[in-house]
Design a protein around this motif. Sequence first.
Motif, PDB file in Angstrom:
ATOM      1  N   ARG A 260      49.208   7.198  18.658  1.00  0.00           N
ATOM      2  CA  ARG A 260      49.661   7.967  19.816  1.00  0.00           C
ATOM      3  C   ARG A 260      49.614   9.466  19.542  1.00  0.00           C
ATOM      4  O   ARG A 260      49.233  10.254  20.424  1.00  0.00           O
ATOM      5  CB  ARG A 260      51.085   7.546  20.203  1.00  0.00           C
ATOM      6  CG  ARG A 260      51.167   6.162  20.817  1.00  0.00           C
ATOM      7  CD  ARG A 260      52.602   5.754  21.084  1.00  0.00           C
ATOM      8  NE  ARG A 260      52.681   4.415  21.636  1.00  0.00           N
ATOM      9  CZ  ARG A 260      53.833   3.766  21.880  1.00  0.00           C
ATOM     10  NH1 ARG A 260      54.993   4.363  21.579  1.00  0.00           N
ATOM     11  NH2 ARG A 260      53.819   2.549  22.380  1.00  0.00           N
ATOM     12  N   ASN A 264      47.353  11.990  21.691  1.00  0.00           N
ATOM     13  CA  ASN A 264      47.943  13.161  22.348  1.00  0.00           C
ATOM     14  C   ASN A 264      47.294  14.458  21.893  1.00  0.00           C
ATOM     15  O   ASN A 264      47.201  15.422  22.662  1.00  0.00           O
ATOM     16  CB  ASN A 264      49.452  13.201  22.093  1.00  0.00           C
ATOM     17  CG  ASN A 264      50.221  12.280  23.015  1.00  0.00           C
ATOM     18  OD1 ASN A 264      50.444  12.583  24.180  1.00  0.00           O
ATOM     19  ND2 ASN A 264      50.626  11.132  22.496  1.00  0.00           N
ATOM     20  N   VAL A 267      44.344  14.647  24.033  1.00  0.00           N
ATOM     21  CA  VAL A 267      44.731  15.073  25.386  1.00  0.00           C
ATOM     22  C   VAL A 267      44.951  16.584  25.429  1.00  0.00           C
ATOM     23  O   VAL A 267      44.484  17.274  26.351  1.00  0.00           O
ATOM     24  CB  VAL A 267      46.006  14.326  25.834  1.00  0.00           C
ATOM     25  CG1 VAL A 267      46.575  14.932  27.107  1.00  0.00           C
ATOM     26  CG2 VAL A 267      45.702  12.851  26.046  1.00  0.00           C
ATOM     27  N   ILE A 268      45.643  17.104  24.423  1.00  0.00           N
ATOM     28  CA  ILE A 268      45.878  18.555  24.360  1.00  0.00           C
ATOM     29  C   ILE A 268      44.555  19.305  24.223  1.00  0.00           C
ATOM     30  O   ILE A 268      44.359  20.368  24.830  1.00  0.00           O
ATOM     31  CB  ILE A 268      46.826  18.886  23.192  1.00  0.00           C
ATOM     32  CG1 ILE A 268      48.218  18.303  23.464  1.00  0.00           C
ATOM     33  CG2 ILE A 268      46.927  20.392  22.978  1.00  0.00           C
ATOM     34  CD1 ILE A 268      49.176  18.430  22.306  1.00  0.00           C
ATOM     35  N   GLU A 329      47.213   3.319  23.720  1.00  0.00           N
ATOM     36  CA  GLU A 329      48.533   3.780  23.283  1.00  0.00           C
ATOM     37  C   GLU A 329      49.583   2.677  23.314  1.00  0.00           C
ATOM     38  O   GLU A 329      50.709   2.897  22.867  1.00  0.00           O
ATOM     39  CB  GLU A 329      48.984   4.969  24.152  1.00  0.00           C
ATOM     40  CG  GLU A 329      48.088   6.188  23.996  1.00  0.00           C
ATOM     41  CD  GLU A 329      48.610   7.400  24.730  1.00  0.00           C
ATOM     42  OE1 GLU A 329      49.610   7.983  24.281  1.00  0.00           O
ATOM     43  OE2 GLU A 329      48.025   7.762  25.772  1.00  0.00           O
ATOM     44  N   ARG A 343      50.210  13.102  33.752  1.00  0.00           N
ATOM     45  CA  ARG A 343      49.167  13.904  33.109  1.00  0.00           C
ATOM     46  C   ARG A 343      48.187  14.458  34.145  1.00  0.00           C
ATOM     47  O   ARG A 343      47.761  15.625  34.056  1.00  0.00           O
ATOM     48  CB  ARG A 343      48.421  13.061  32.076  1.00  0.00           C
ATOM     49  CG  ARG A 343      49.190  12.835  30.780  1.00  0.00           C
ATOM     50  CD  ARG A 343      48.454  11.865  29.868  1.00  0.00           C
ATOM     51  NE  ARG A 343      49.141  11.709  28.582  1.00  0.00           N
ATOM     52  CZ  ARG A 343      48.794  10.812  27.664  1.00  0.00           C
ATOM     53  NH1 ARG A 343      47.786   9.992  27.892  1.00  0.00           N
ATOM     54  NH2 ARG A 343      49.462  10.737  26.533  1.00  0.00           N
TER      55      ARG A 343
END
Length: 610
Positions: A260, A264, A267-268, A329, A343
């Motif tokens: 996870r 993430n 994603v960032i 995830e 998101r």
Amino acid sequence: RDCWQADIKYSAGWKQWKRTSSKSWKKVLNEVKELSSYLELWRHDIHSIGGKFGTGIQSYFSFLRFLVLLNFIIFILMFSFVTFPSIISKYGIFNSTIAKIPPENIEPHCTVYKPSDNKGLVYFYTYLKDLLSGTGFLEDTSLFYGYYIIDAPWLSIPRYNLPLAYLLATFAYLGLSLLWIIKRSVEGFKQSLVHDEDQFQSYCNKVFAGWDFCITDPYAARLKHSSLQYELQTDLEEERLKRKIADRTMKDKLRIYSLRIFINIIVIAVLSGCFYSIYRVTVFSQENSNDVSNSNFQANLLVQYLPSMVITLANFIAPQIFSFLIRFEDYLPAFEIRLTLMRCVFVRLANIGVLLFSLWSQISYCATDKCKACGYNYELYPCWESDVGQEMYKLMIFDFIIIVAVTLFVDFPRKLLVTHCSCKPVQWCGLQEFGISDNVLGIIYGQTICWIGTFFSPLLPAIATIKYFIIFYIKKTSLMHTCKPAARPFRASSSNFFFLVVLLIGLVLAFIPLGISIAYIPSSKACGPFRNFNISWAVVPDTILRFPMGLQQVLHGIASEAFAVPFFMVICLIMFYFIALAGAHKRVVEQLREQLVMVRFDPLFCTPKV
């Protein structure tokens, strides 16, 4: 009834008249309410959609109607207090004074502003470019901030303070939107609390009270059957996953948490790439939009629309990546959906914030003493508020063009292919699903643009009203003829509440750029009603100084720490009281539910007392 009639017979005349008039007044109000329901916008269309496709999709169109009414009221507010006084003053109907800069306060070069109006022979495509980008003949109209240079129209005897009215109208439409959204959210929150039950009650509600009796279409009925089956399967799957989570070893937990964290980080990275692309494209567009020759229509329009195109592309690509990554995830299905949606909401709304940050960085950049004397980049942005309004205008127009283009050139051809082509790949793709969440996020994105842009373009709510009015019929036609309902439809109560919560997030985020523009960035000295002031907020203390001394002292006392601290403490006490009251009510509800469970198993609860 006999007791009530006897009470009326022997009561005093005043009391009898009061009861009779109250009954008559209630009857009149009920008749007026029933009559007004027939005047409700799209009443028949929305009921028809609910009858064919269920209340989940019906809630989307009801939400769209709410935004049409909200934008229309905002338009009436801005037009009545800002646009209309300026128009009648410019045409000489009333005496007025133009906002002038005192020579000792500002340098003369800061007050030069020449809108890019077309001169001489103008080709048709130039008008088209101006219509799409808000430049040319539109730049000096009441659509944008730079038009409002009237300082004080004199309506017979009273003096109308246009700068103060402009600022108060902005606060009014933001406050109106906030109160209206909260009012509707409270209703949805009450319904969501009803559905926030334990698992046993959830099963009972789905089995015995889960059917939507608005459905009349056979296909929609089969879809509802499969939806209820899917919900029951989802509940069982969540129970299985909860047991699986409880049985995880330390090694499994370490693996999941590491995965996870890695996802993430991805994603960032995706968000950072979107934000950086928008920033660079915005800077390039602002620096080169005036350098491209006006004769090259396509290149000029492409450069001006680059930020809107990149934002739209980011809004399309980023959610696809998020939906793919969320599968790894290992979250519960309900939390997985909420996290993906949040998101997507963040990337859509944050993209607008990055665009505005890019503009402000260009506006505030000053490398010379002449520029620092103005407080902003007067050479590139002589009227920066109108430039920001043009960017918001282009975002709204481009968003509308994309919605129409997708319906005409994607959904309709796909419908024709599925209907008339028997190829397996085409039939495997099938019809386009009417995704409620995706459509709602799209119109919330447009509404956030409208809230931010109304300060810089006072007539933008009128454009938003027309836009959503047309989108209603486009989406209705697409739903009826080219789309099928989503296989996982929303529940109407939860969807209404979710829509309004996301809309409230968009409104709160709109406060930030507007607050910075009003209270931090220096106002343009060459245009607009605030060019007499260093910042837009300065009109408020300037107006207070004209009040009587007693009223000034009262207002200064309210704004002081001596009033603010006790007021804050009282608000906190009231808030804690209501939190405690809500907790007590929740415990009572839990006790009642436990008693209901005991009634089923303990015969003592069923035995009547003698």
